[in-house]
Design an enzyme around this catalytic site. Structure first.
Site, short mmCIF file in Angstrom:
data_model
loop_
_atom_site.label_atom_id
_atom_site.label_comp_id
_atom_site.label_asym_id
_atom_site.label_seq_id
_atom_site.Cartn_x
_atom_site.Cartn_y
_atom_site.Cartn_z
CD1 TRP A 102 -2.21 -2.27 1.51
CD2 TRP A 102 -2.99 -1.10 -0.23
NE1 TRP A 102 -3.20 -3.01 0.90
CE2 TRP A 102 -3.69 -2.32 -0.16
CE3 TRP A 102 -3.30 -0.20 -1.26
CZ2 TRP A 102 -4.71 -2.65 -1.07
CZ3 TRP A 102 -4.30 -0.53 -2.16
CH2 TRP A 102 -4.98 -1.75 -2.07
CG ASP A 172 -3.22 4.27 3.96
OD1 ASP A 172 -4.31 4.13 4.55
OD2 ASP A 172 -2.91 3.63 2.93
CE LYS A 196 -8.68 -1.79 4.30
NZ LYS A 196 -8.69 -3.05 3.57
N1 PMP Z 1 -4.28 1.59 2.11
C1 PMP Z 1 -4.40 0.46 2.82
C2 PMP Z 1 -3.50 0.24 4.02
C3 PMP Z 1 -5.34 -0.50 2.45
O1 PMP Z 1 -5.46 -1.63 3.15
C4 PMP Z 1 -6.16 -0.26 1.33
C5 PMP Z 1 -7.25 -1.22 0.89
N2 PMP Z 1 -7.14 -2.51 1.21
C6 PMP Z 1 -5.97 0.92 0.61
C7 PMP Z 1 -5.04 1.82 1.04
C8 PMP Z 1 -6.80 1.23 -0.61
O2 PMP Z 1 -8.04 1.61 -0.17
P1 PMP Z 1 -9.27 1.94 -1.14
O3 PMP Z 1 -9.70 0.64 -1.72
O4 PMP Z 1 -10.26 2.53 -0.17
O5 PMP Z 1 -8.81 2.91 -2.15
#
Ligand code: PMP
Length: 360
Positions: A102, A172, A196
């Site tokens: 991520w 994040d 989540k």
């Molecule tokens: N950052 C993290 C730590 C994540 O776990 C995720 C999604 N699993 C995201 C960003 C991306 O999130 P989104 O699908 O809401 O764009």
């Protein structure tokens, strides 16, 4: 009706009491004669839902008054771009900590706008470790420092908050927000996709220090400017009303349960139980350094990958679902966010022990 224990990494399980309340309010919410989904976002019924959700989140996280809370769309992935667009403010370089898939995506997006310095890069450990706090040398001219406190895929979590001095710190928190108490004042922006620990997908929460708002690159779309949303109470355009409402129900439920200190104790207990079960077996392993193991996402590998399919199938027939690990890691991953009851973790451990006894 039969509900399973759902170990999905997101969209993830929601508290049953919240789903029941949403069901009860589905056709006629608070005597309005309509569903929240049918309400005008500017009407008084929705406004009171929206205001209460924000107030409850502020109280849960003890968010200081000089921070705005924004209820946006576009997922955490849109924040990968909104952060540089709004924070560069004439600067050209930014600091990132690369600790998983991520943060890698956040970095790729930031590279479209800025020179990215990698202050840490744990690729060599296959993202199973975080850098030592003392090893981090931040660039005093950077517009900000970005990191991912919990990397959802490998299940690696920072046991400390990086100290960046005067340089703004952006986190994040998609897969760790609301899992424990944090000191919001140590951060300058916290963002998280809702799916989540907060509520349904479609909502993205941004908690931002007020003075960082109002400096977006002028060439960027109106919707990418935090000021657009801050000036309009997150209602410049139609917000994700139902997800906002559901998030509000989750916040109220956490407050009722005793707030984040109670949630923290429960999450720590759940994670410790599962790691203990993994570590005390010769059949299951978790690759992450002990001091930076996630409380929320717990991958584990079976001694023999040929047994993976059977494990998943038997787990599912025992009501334990969505345990397949991310394709980049393999094996299994149990995501045990707030809404996973302790009984669900106990049931998983019992199943794992039985599987090991019969197949291991
Ligand atoms: N950052 C993290 C730590 C994540 O776990 C995720 C999604 N699993 C995201 C960003 C991306 O999130 P989104 O699908 O809401 O764009």
């Amino acid at each position: 009706m039969s509900r399973v224990y759902n170990f999905s990494a997101g969209p993830a399980a929601l508290p049953q009491a919240v789903l029941e309340q949403a069901r009860d309010e589905m056709l006629d919410c608070h005597g309005s004669g309509m569903s929240v989904m049918e309400m005008s976002h500017r009407g008084k019924d929705f406004m009171s839902i929206a205001t209460k959700a924000e107030a409850d989140l502020r109280s849960l996280m003890a968010i200081p008054d000089n921070y705005k809370v924004l209820f946006l769309q576009g997922g955490a992935s849109s924040q990968f771009a909104m952060v540089p667009i709004n924070l560069l403010n004439g600067k050209t370089s930014v600091d990132y900590l690369l600790t998983g898939q991520w943060s890698k995506k956040a970095i790729a997006e930031a590279r479209r706008y800025a020179q990215v310095a990698l202050i840490a890069d744990t690729t060599e450990s296959k993202f199973t470790a975080v850098p030592d706090a003392d090893s981090l040398q931040f660039n005093p001219d950077a517009a900000y420092v970005h990191y991912t406190p919990n990397e959802t895929i490998v299940g690696v979590e920072f046991p400390y908050v990086p100290q960046t001095g005067a340089v703004p710190l952006v986190a994040d928190m998609s897969s760790t927000i609301l899992s424990r108490q944090i000191d919001v004042s140590q951060f300058d922006i916290i963002y998280a996709g809702a799916q989540k620990n907060i509520g349904p997908a479609g909502l993205t929460i941004v908690i931002i220090r007020e003075d960082l708002i109002g400096h977006a690159m002028s060439s960027m779309p109106t919707m990418m400017d935090y000021k657009t949303h801050a000036d309009n109470g997150s209602m410049y355009n139609t917000p994700p009303t139902y997800s906002w409402y559901m998030a509000g129900l989750v916040f109220a439920q956490i407050l009722q349960q005793g707030g984040l200190s109670a949630i923290e104790a429960m999450n720590q207990r759940k994670a410790e139980k599962l790691y203990t079960a993994i570590d005390s077996s010769d059949f299951y392993t978790n690759p992450v350094d002990v001091e930076c193991r996630s409380w929320m996402n717990i991958p584990f590998i079976l001694a023999n990958a040929e047994l993976d399919a059977g494990f998943l199938q038997q787990a599912a027939s025992n009501g334990l679902t969505s345990l397949k690990g991310h394709r980049s890691v393999g094996g299994m991953r149990a995501s045990i966010y707030n809404a996973m009851p302790e009984a669900g973790v106990d049931a998983l451990i019992d199943f794992m022990q039985e599987f090991e006894r019969t197949q291991g």
